[in-house]
Enzyme design. Structure first.
Site, PDB file in Angstrom:
ATOM      1  CD  GLU A   1     132.859  29.909 -72.200  1.00  0.00           C
ATOM      2  OE1 GLU A   1     131.820  30.575 -72.044  1.00  0.00           O
ATOM      3  OE2 GLU A   1     133.015  29.105 -73.149  1.00  0.00           O
TER       4      GLU A   1
ATOM      5  CG  HIS B   1     122.756  29.120 -67.299  1.00  0.00           C
ATOM      6  ND1 HIS B   1     122.061  28.195 -68.037  1.00  0.00           N
ATOM      7  CD2 HIS B   1     123.411  29.899 -68.179  1.00  0.00           C
ATOM      8  CE1 HIS B   1     122.275  28.417 -69.328  1.00  0.00           C
ATOM      9  NE2 HIS B   1     123.090  29.443 -69.438  1.00  0.00           N
TER      10      HIS B   1
END
Length: 327
Positions: free
Chosen positions: A63, A132
């Site tokens: 990321e 998540h």
């Protein structure tokens, strides 16, 4: 009069990306699995075949690297859409987002804008456990230099992206994972929309229910349940968390004299706390009761369905908070 078609939130987001790429050749999409796999949530399904690998770019699982590449592309004149799989993973790019994208305009003395759009999935309710499932949009709303939007309706899912791409500064779009399968009708000519103002989704006179994103429809259901009991609730969809549309919030409280804030984030240090403070600062003498909040339990999000449901804001808790406030 335009035709109306049945579509889903996921398809509305895909249409928004497709439309932006047709409008401006500088627009491209990059992220993990956005190409051949079609996106972790199938938002970009079919776009690789339509636009090719130069404009639909699969990235390594880093990321920090691909958000940094997006910042560089924006500085170089492109209009990148960077997809981060979940907002939990955006923490791996926190340095790039907070220390670079949000500050370059200021640090350069106004010389360099960063017209970057970052899309990410947020929220719980899908049994994906603590890595998540959290809602970090309230964290990012603390940061000057970036705009935070949370589309909840099909119209906003379809219309916010192009407006965000036209913004000269970074925009983070938080898409609640429970909304992707939501279906409804959308006009064929649906286009870009305002991302500066909150929206009153349901007018009312007795209590303001203030929310955004994935909790909007729970809040609407709570308002309908309250209506059967003679309590007329107004529902305000914030839509943009930074900058907050304080004017619309205070106007609603001025009409109803009571407020309940519904936020899937944790209660401590949350966006709901900021909204409560602004109501107290700006409408204290309009209030007939203390501001109430309905937030997620302050625990890592559980995996077990019954525990996950218990940890999240639900209709019954919103109704109970409204009852307490009206009483």
């Amino acid at each position: 009069m335009s035709d109306v078609r049945k579509t889903s939130y996921r398809e509305a987001m895909r249409d928004a990306i497709r439309d932006a790429m047709h409008r401006d050749e500088r627009v491209f999409l990059m992220g993990e699995d956005v190409g051949r796999y079609g996106g972790c949530y199938a938002v970009s399904l079919g776009l690789l075949e339509e636009f090719g690998p130069e404009r639909i770019r699969d990235t390594p699982l880093s990321e920090s690297a691909f958000v940094g590449a997006g910042i560089g592309a924006a500085l170089g004149g492109m209009r990148p859409i960077v997809e981060i799989m979940t907002c939990n993973f955006s923490l791996l790019a926190l340095d790039q987002i907070v220390n670079n994208a949000a500050t370059i305009l200021h640090m350069s003395g106004g010389q360099f804008n960063v017209p970057l759009v970052i899309r990410m999935t947020t929220g719980a309710g899908r049994q994906l456990a603590a890595q998540h499932s959290h809602s970090f949009e309230g964290w990012y709303a603390h940061i000057p230099g970036i705009r935070i939007v949370a589309p909840a309706t099909l119209e906003d899912a379809r219309g916010m992206l192009w407006t965000a791409l036209e913004d000269p500064d970074p925009v983070l779009i938080f898409e609640n994972g429970l909304l992707y399968n939501m279906e409804g009708e959308l006009p064929d000519n649906a286009g870009s929309i305002d991302i500066d103002r909150a929206s009153v989704r349901r007018p009312g006179t007795d209590v303001s229910l203030i929310t955004y994103g994935g909790t909007l429809f729970k809040t609407m259901d709570a308002a309908e349940e309250l209506a059967t009991e003679g309590i007329d609730a107004e529902v305000v969809d914030l839509r943009t968390l930074r900058p907050l549309d304080t004017e619309t919030i205070l106007a609603s409280v001025g009409r109803t004299h009571r407020a309940v804030i519904v936020d899937e984030g944790w209660r401590s240090g949350s966006i709901s706390a900021e909204i409560s403070a602004r109501i107290t600062e700006g409408s204290f003498y309009d209030l007939d009761a203390p501001v109430a909040r309905v937030c997620s339990a302050e625990v890592p999000m559980p995996y077990a369905k019954h525990l996950e449901d218990a940890a999240m804001p639900q209709v019954a808790a919103i109704v109970a908070a409204a009852h307490d406030t009206v009483r």
